[in-house]
Enzyme design. Structure first.
Site, short mmCIF file in Angstrom:
data_model
loop_
_atom_site.label_atom_id
_atom_site.label_comp_id
_atom_site.label_asym_id
_atom_site.label_seq_id
_atom_site.Cartn_x
_atom_site.Cartn_y
_atom_site.Cartn_z
N ASP A 1 9.48 2.94 -0.83
CA ASP A 1 8.45 3.63 -0.05
C ASP A 1 8.74 3.37 1.44
OD1 ASP A 1 4.78 3.48 0.18
OD2 ASP A 1 6.32 4.55 1.32
N TYR B 1 0.86 -1.18 0.00
CA TYR B 1 0.00 0.00 0.00
C TYR B 1 0.90 1.22 0.00
CZ TYR B 1 -3.41 3.47 1.66
OH TYR B 1 -4.22 4.58 1.79
N LYS C 1 4.68 9.73 8.25
CA LYS C 1 4.61 9.21 9.63
C LYS C 1 5.69 9.82 10.54
CE LYS C 1 2.57 4.96 7.83
NZ LYS C 1 1.17 4.95 8.32
P1 KE4 Z 1 -0.64 8.62 4.25
O1 KE4 Z 1 -1.16 9.29 3.01
O2 KE4 Z 1 -1.71 7.78 4.97
O3 KE4 Z 1 0.10 9.57 5.17
O4 KE4 Z 1 0.51 7.56 3.81
C1 KE4 Z 1 0.19 6.58 2.85
C2 KE4 Z 1 1.15 5.42 2.99
C3 KE4 Z 1 2.16 5.28 2.05
N1 KE4 Z 1 3.07 4.27 2.15
C4 KE4 Z 1 3.02 3.38 3.18
C5 KE4 Z 1 4.03 2.29 3.24
C6 KE4 Z 1 2.00 3.49 4.17
O5 KE4 Z 1 1.96 2.59 5.17
C7 KE4 Z 1 1.05 4.51 4.08
C8 KE4 Z 1 -0.08 4.67 5.08
N2 KE4 Z 1 -0.23 3.60 6.01
C9 KE4 Z 1 -1.58 3.41 6.53
C10 KE4 Z 1 -1.59 2.24 7.51
N3 KE4 Z 1 -1.02 1.07 7.03
C11 KE4 Z 1 -2.09 4.65 7.19
C12 KE4 Z 1 -3.28 4.45 8.08
C13 KE4 Z 1 -4.54 4.93 7.41
O6 KE4 Z 1 -4.71 4.70 6.19
O7 KE4 Z 1 -5.34 5.55 8.14
#
Ligand code: KE4
Length: 432
Positions: free
Chosen positions: A242, A147, A270
């Site tokens: 990523d 993801y 994060k």
């Molecule tokens: P954000 O747009 O949510 O800040 O980041 C996207 C993203 C990109 N790459 C990786 C490896 C990520 O894990 C994420 C976001 N992770 C999720 C949880 N696995 C965020 C939690 C959510 O979607 O509320």
């Protein structure tokens, strides 16, 4: 074991569902896959979260990764308070953005030039745009179950909430665009080779979570990332790591330091914002020179690099950069938890799997080794849901999905881990 009093949370949730989609601002928070109302949190301190009904939990979500030092770290909070008094955003350059760029480059030497954005999604979508522009190619390779945020091109066999809710291929993504995203299997270099052979000269980049968090934790086999790096380059494509989740989490230099890989581009989120909205992308100077206003690739953001978010992120990164012992401590606590869980599996005659790297881990309810999306999907999500509820009753707050990573923070103690191991035993016993 008595049930939790969650009356106020449920009342708030039923009201929220009238005003927000599913009552939440991000799907994974809705607790849908664990079959219960989400808890509304009131505050956090260190390793603890406190909900609106007065329940206290040892927190293993950590806001999905950012809170590596624990909630409300005094140095982070005081830095935020101080800078806020002078204004939160000017839409003009500030010295703290330069400080952030230099510190990221110091901790992650592959990042020669970096651009701040406001989320991990913005970081990954911008990195892909830059890769497409730099190579003059349109297609990208991602991996099933990974993801990278909710950018259209990534919502193809995506992990995290997309898998949790059964929409790994989201509606609303034009099929012409989806066709530009090729999907390989994690840990299967031949699946990558086939895509390069079938799409000669058309692939701009390979994007990967170097240690996957969004299928649950899945670890790269020895040599896989290096093979991927070589295969991308021998086919004229870029490698994008990523590190939104692994960056500054797995070591000061993230997964790329741990595995000795120098990617062309890296994405962040994060931890870099310490809980404020910050993302970033960066890497080779020659590639990043294409980004406006240096080059023609347009990418912008009203709040990108604002002083409040930069100050919070800098406060956290400076502590991580200064105290390398933090990573040894996170590894020690992670190893203690892993040993305790595995002992519990043995005592209870269960063949479950615990995948862990440092302070990120996932307990998979399957007897098979979990090495890719297919083996992750074989997990018993019903059993996970029952286990989740039992752990919650025992004061342990886990990510509410089988397909997520749990996180230990530097605020956790050996005693917290002992309590978690005991709760794990009782919860597995109650749901066996
Ligand atoms: P954000 O747009 O949510 O800040 O980041 C996207 C993203 C990109 N790459 C990786 C490896 C990520 O894990 C994420 C976001 N992770 C999720 C949880 N696995 C965020 C939690 C959510 O979607 O509320």
């Amino acid at each position: 074991m008595k049930n939790l009093n969650t009356r106020k949370s449920s009342k708030l949730f039923s009201e929220s569902k009238k005003y927000l989609p599913g009552g939440v601002n991000s799907p994974v928070r809705a607790f849908k896959s664990v079959g219960r109302d989400p808890l509304f949190m009131e505050r956090g301190k260190g390793q603890y979260l406190y909900d609106v009904d007065g329940n206290r939990f040892i927190d293993y979500v950590g806001s999905w990764g950012p809170m590596i030092l624990g909630h409300a770290h005094p140095e982070v909070v005081s830095a935020i308070k101080k800078v806020a008094a002078g204004g939160t955003s000017f839409g003009a350059p500030t010295a703290c953005e330069l400080d952030m760029a230099k510190l990221v480059g110091k901790m992650m030497p592959s990042v020669e030039v970096v651009r701040m954005v406001n989320s991990g999604t913005e970081a990954t979508m911008s990195a892909v745009r830059v890769a497409r522009a730099f190579t003059g190619r349109d297609k990208i390779i991602k991996f099933a179950g990974c993801y990278h945020g909710h950018f259209d091109s990534f919502l193809i066999r995506a992990g995290s909430g997309a898998t949790t809710f059964g929409t790994p291929d989201s509606p609303g993504v034009p099929k012409e665009l989806a066709a530009k995203t090729l999907v390989a299997e994690f840990n299967d270099i031949e699946s990558v080779r086939r895509l390069f052979v079938d799409n000669p000269g058309q692939i701009a980049a390979v994007i990967i979570e170097p240690v996957v968090g969004n299928m649950g934790v899945v670890i790269p086999k020895g040599g896989f990332l290096l093979e991927l790096y070589n295969m991308a380059h021998s086919n004229g494509a870029l490698l994008i790591l990523d590190e939104v989740m692994t960056g500054f989490r797995l070591s000061r230099g993230g997964a790329q330091e741990l595995f000795g890989i120098r990617p062309d581009l890296t994405t962040f989120g994060k931890i870099i914002g310490a809980g404020l909205p910050v993302g970033a992308y960066g890497g080779r100077r020659d590639i990043m020179k294409t980004v406006s206003p240096d080059g023609p690739v347009y990418q912008a953001g009203t709040l990108s690099g604002n002083p409040l978010a930069m100050t919070a992120g800098l406060a956290q990164l400076k502590i991580l950069n200064k105290h390398k012992a933090i990573y040894r401590r996170l590894e020690k606590l992670g190893a203690q938890l892993e040993e305790g869980f595995v002992n519990n599996f043995r005592k209870l005659g269960l063949s479950y799997r615990l995948n862990r790297v440092g302070s990120m881990f996932t307990l998979f309810f399957t007897g098979e080794r979990v090495v890719d999306f297919k083996s992750a999907l074989a997990s018993d999500t019903g059993k996970f849901a029952a286990y989740f509820g039992e752990m919650l009753k025992r004061g342990i707050y886990l990510p509410p999905s089988q397909f997520e990573a749990a996180f230990i923070s530097a605020a956790h103690t050996e005693r917290d881990i002992e309590k978690t191991i005991a709760a794990n035993y009782d919860s597995l016993k109650a749901t066996a």
